[in-house]
Design an enzyme around this catalytic site. Structure first.
Site, PDB file in Angstrom:
ATOM      1  CG  ASP A   5      -4.484   5.851   1.123  1.00  0.00           C
ATOM      2  OD1 ASP A   5      -5.420   5.076   1.327  1.00  0.00           O
ATOM      3  OD2 ASP A   5      -4.292   6.892   1.771  1.00  0.00           O
ATOM      4  CG  HIS A  48      -8.940  -1.057   4.566  1.00  0.00           C
ATOM      5  ND1 HIS A  48      -8.816  -1.143   3.195  1.00  0.00           N
ATOM      6  CD2 HIS A  48      -8.470   0.168   4.904  1.00  0.00           C
ATOM      7  CE1 HIS A  48      -8.294  -0.013   2.731  1.00  0.00           C
ATOM      8  NE2 HIS A  48      -8.070   0.787   3.755  1.00  0.00           N
ATOM      9  CG  ASP A  49     -11.218   2.460   3.866  1.00  0.00           C
ATOM     10  OD1 ASP A  49     -10.738   2.509   5.012  1.00  0.00           O
ATOM     11  OD2 ASP A  49     -10.570   2.764   2.840  1.00  0.00           O
ATOM     12  CG  ASP A  59      -2.230   0.590   1.070  1.00  0.00           C
ATOM     13  OD1 ASP A  59      -2.281   1.702   0.532  1.00  0.00           O
ATOM     14  OD2 ASP A  59      -3.230  -0.044   1.466  1.00  0.00           O
ATOM     15  CD  GLU A  84      -8.972   4.772  -1.185  1.00  0.00           C
ATOM     16  OE1 GLU A  84      -9.883   4.660  -0.360  1.00  0.00           O
ATOM     17  OE2 GLU A  84      -8.015   5.556  -0.994  1.00  0.00           O
TER      18      GLU A  84
HETATM   19  C1  GLC Z   1      -7.865   5.613   2.320  1.00  0.00           C
HETATM   20  C2  GLC Z   1      -7.677   4.366   3.147  1.00  0.00           C
HETATM   21  C3  GLC Z   1      -8.282   4.607   4.493  1.00  0.00           C
HETATM   22  C4  GLC Z   1      -7.560   5.760   5.143  1.00  0.00           C
HETATM   23  C5  GLC Z   1      -7.573   6.995   4.251  1.00  0.00           C
HETATM   24  C6  GLC Z   1      -6.571   7.997   4.701  1.00  0.00           C
HETATM   25  O1  GLC Z   1      -9.176   5.883   2.044  1.00  0.00           O
HETATM   26  O2  GLC Z   1      -8.209   3.257   2.500  1.00  0.00           O
HETATM   27  O3  GLC Z   1      -8.246   3.467   5.307  1.00  0.00           O
HETATM   28  O4  GLC Z   1      -8.160   6.063   6.364  1.00  0.00           O
HETATM   29  O5  GLC Z   1      -7.221   6.685   2.921  1.00  0.00           O
HETATM   30  O6  GLC Z   1      -5.279   7.544   4.425  1.00  0.00           O
END
Ligand code: GLC
Ligand code: CA
Length: 533
Positions: free
Chosen positions: A209, A334-335, A107, A273
């Site tokens: 990310d 995970h979100d 990541d 993402e």
């Molecule tokens: C992304 C991640 C998340 C995190 C955010 C800030 O959305 O998937 O888990 O809290 O970025 O880094």
């Protein structure tokens, strides 16, 4: 090489034709009994992953971090978090996974660093410090208020006033996650060095990310207010991301990352993402084959679990993606919480159907650890919350802990995650009811279905490569073709007829025989894969 050839050469097959699997390292396997999953734990499960048939694993952040946002606040990009293991462990993981044909993706968190990163500590120390311009600093308005109206995704102003230099710094997330200034060449170079560092160690790629948000409007103009037509998430925030996300210049940066990734003999992949709710915007991140290899499809994730809506999102995705762009499908992460709960209310027939959807569309499926056994979300009491989002917004938003609990390996005390008697970092779900060991040798289990689907996909040229084509079908059903393979799905409590014939290759109903059918009748929530003719 012609682009078409490039898409199906050996070097790309593992990610275009295989199946990816996301591991939240703190919650997979705890090898040393401290209640926290770790890299050696993952190494111990590589045979399981190979048995399941996955070809790539994406690990949530593995780098040093004060964990105010569980690794998404990185304090050293070229390190391994001591709670997870050592650099040697990570190298061993990459090697041992490679021996099994499994590629490791890390990541990459380029939008922000931890406030404990040495770059930020230097940056905030003085206006003329070496790293001052590496972050986004701005003067207060004359009345002392923040420089503009931008709001943090995690609540409140996106600006934090910093006493030592009387300016505000930007944080699109927590105030412990300071946004880097991507207009600064040194930032760009330093982060490319990070990519190189890991690529040189055999990392096969990165999940990036908030890939779409690293560049901010240079003039820091105010975002426009949300309108009633906006997505509920935007309405809750009160404003659109007009100037703090999805800016045109971000594409230049992604193109440079892609060039770097493609400069390796075995191309490394970038899986972004792209948390955008407009599919045309998502599609833009494929560029002309020179940006992200895959851009996560959140409109699909947030679709309701209904034939009509899912089909619409898929058709729209197929129509908007540039030629040769490769879609990616996921239901959990995970979100966003777990699809067996979010889409399927914990019902196993629905979960089985959802697995068929994910595995048979054109594009790469990404499973989240536990999806393969139908693991559901686990309610976490307020006092045990670990996620800053839940801690802040309870009870309207209970945060993301419920999808981050330890993997269920067995029914014994500790779930096969930690040794018996050890308290895990986040409480266990109901591992007695749902675990790998109980499902492994049971042909009717979720795990067996998932493994069968992965194997079928790997064997079938159609499922791996053929185009997607919708077929007309009765209400609440969704039928599509991939070459001469037909996928028929019933999203209702009623039996349904689909005007399809062929040989049954797989059904979510373990009792259905594999012979040929003249006119397919689908049981409630049944999904069937047919070979035509
Ligand atoms: C992304 C991640 C998340 C995190 C955010 C800030 O959305 O998937 O888990 O809290 O970025 O880094
Ligand atoms: Ca551990």
């Amino acid at each position: 090489m012609e682009p078409e050839e490039k898409m199906s050469s050996d070097a790309t097959r593992w990610w275009t034709e295989g199946v990816l699997y996301q591991i939240y390292p703190r919650s997979y396997v705890d090898s040393n009994g401290d209640g926290i999953g770790d890299l050696r734990g993952i190494i111990s499960k590589l045979d399981y992953l190979a048995w399941l048939g996955v070809t790539g694993v994406w690990l949530n952040p593995t780098m040093e971090s004060p964990n105010t946002d569980w690794g998404y606040d990185v304090s050293d990009y070229t390190s391994v978090h001591p709670e997870l293991g050592t650099m040697e462990d990570l190298e061993e993981l990459i090697d041992r996974a490679g021996e099994r044909g499994i590629h490791i993706l890390l990541d990459f968190v380029p939008n922000h660093t931890s406030d404990q990163h040495e770059w930020f500590m230097d940056s905030r120390s003085a206006k003329d410090s070496a790293h001052r311009d590496w972050y986004v600093w701005a003067d207060p308005k004359p009345d002392g208020s923040p420089p503009n109206n931008w709001r943090s995704v995690f609540g409140g102003s996106a600006w934090e006033y910093d006493d030592p230099t009387n300016q505000y710094y930007l944080h699109n997330f927590l105030d412990t996650q300071a946004d880097l200034n991507w207009w600064n060449e040194d930032v760009r170079n330093a982060m490319e060095d990070v990519l190189r560092f890991w690529f040189d160690r055999g990392v096969a790629g990165f999940r990036i990310d908030v890939a779409h948000a690293v560049v901010k409007d240079r003039e820091l103009r105010d975002n426009l207010p949300a309108t009633p037509e906006d997505d509920p998430r935007i309405q809750r925030l009160g404003q659109q991301h007009t100037f703090n996300m999805d800016q045109p210049e971000v594409h230049d940066i992604i193109r440079k990352w892609r060039k770097l990734a493609d400069s390796y003999d075995q191309p490394r992949i970038l899986l972004g993402e792209t948390f955008l709710l407009d599919l045309a915007r998502v599609a833009a991140y494929y560029g002309t084959g020179d940006e992200l290899n895959m851009a996560f499809n959140f409109p699909f994730v947030f679709s309701s679990f209904e034939a009509k809506q899912l089909k619409e999102v898929v058709e729209l995705t197929e129509s908007l993606l540039p030629p040769l762009a490769w879609p990616v499908w996921t239901g959990s992460n995970h979100d966003v919480l777990r699809f067996p709960t979010r889409w399927c209310d914990g019902e196993s027939d629905k979960t089985r159907l959802a697995l068929v959807v994910l595995m048979t569309l054109r594009g790469t499926p990404v499973l989240y650890y536990g999806d393969e056994i139908g693991m559901t979300d686990t309610k976490i009491p307020r006092e045990e919350l670990r996620d800053p989002v839940g801690q802040r917004f309870w009870p309207e938003d209970r945060g993301r802990d419920s999808c981050r609990t330890p993997m269920h390996w067995s029914a014994e005390d500790g779930a096969g995650f930690s040794p018996p008697g050890v308290e895990p970092w986040l409480r266990y779900g109901d591992y007695g009811a749902c675990n790998v060991e109980d499902q492994k040798d049971k042909s009717s289990s979720m795990l067996s279905l998932c493994r069968e689907l992965i194997a079928l996909r790997l064997e079938s040229d159609d499922l791996r490569r053929a185009g997607y084509e919708s077929v007309e079908s009765p209400e609440n059903t969704w039928v599509f073709r991939r070459g001469s393979t037909t996928v028929a799905l019933n999203f209702s409590d009623e039996a349904a007829r689909a005007d399809e014939s062929g040989t049954v290759l797989l059904s979510t109903d373990p009792a259905r025989s594999r012979g040929s059918v003249g006119e397919l009748s689908l049981a409630p929530w049944e999904g069937v894969i047919l070979a035509q003719g």
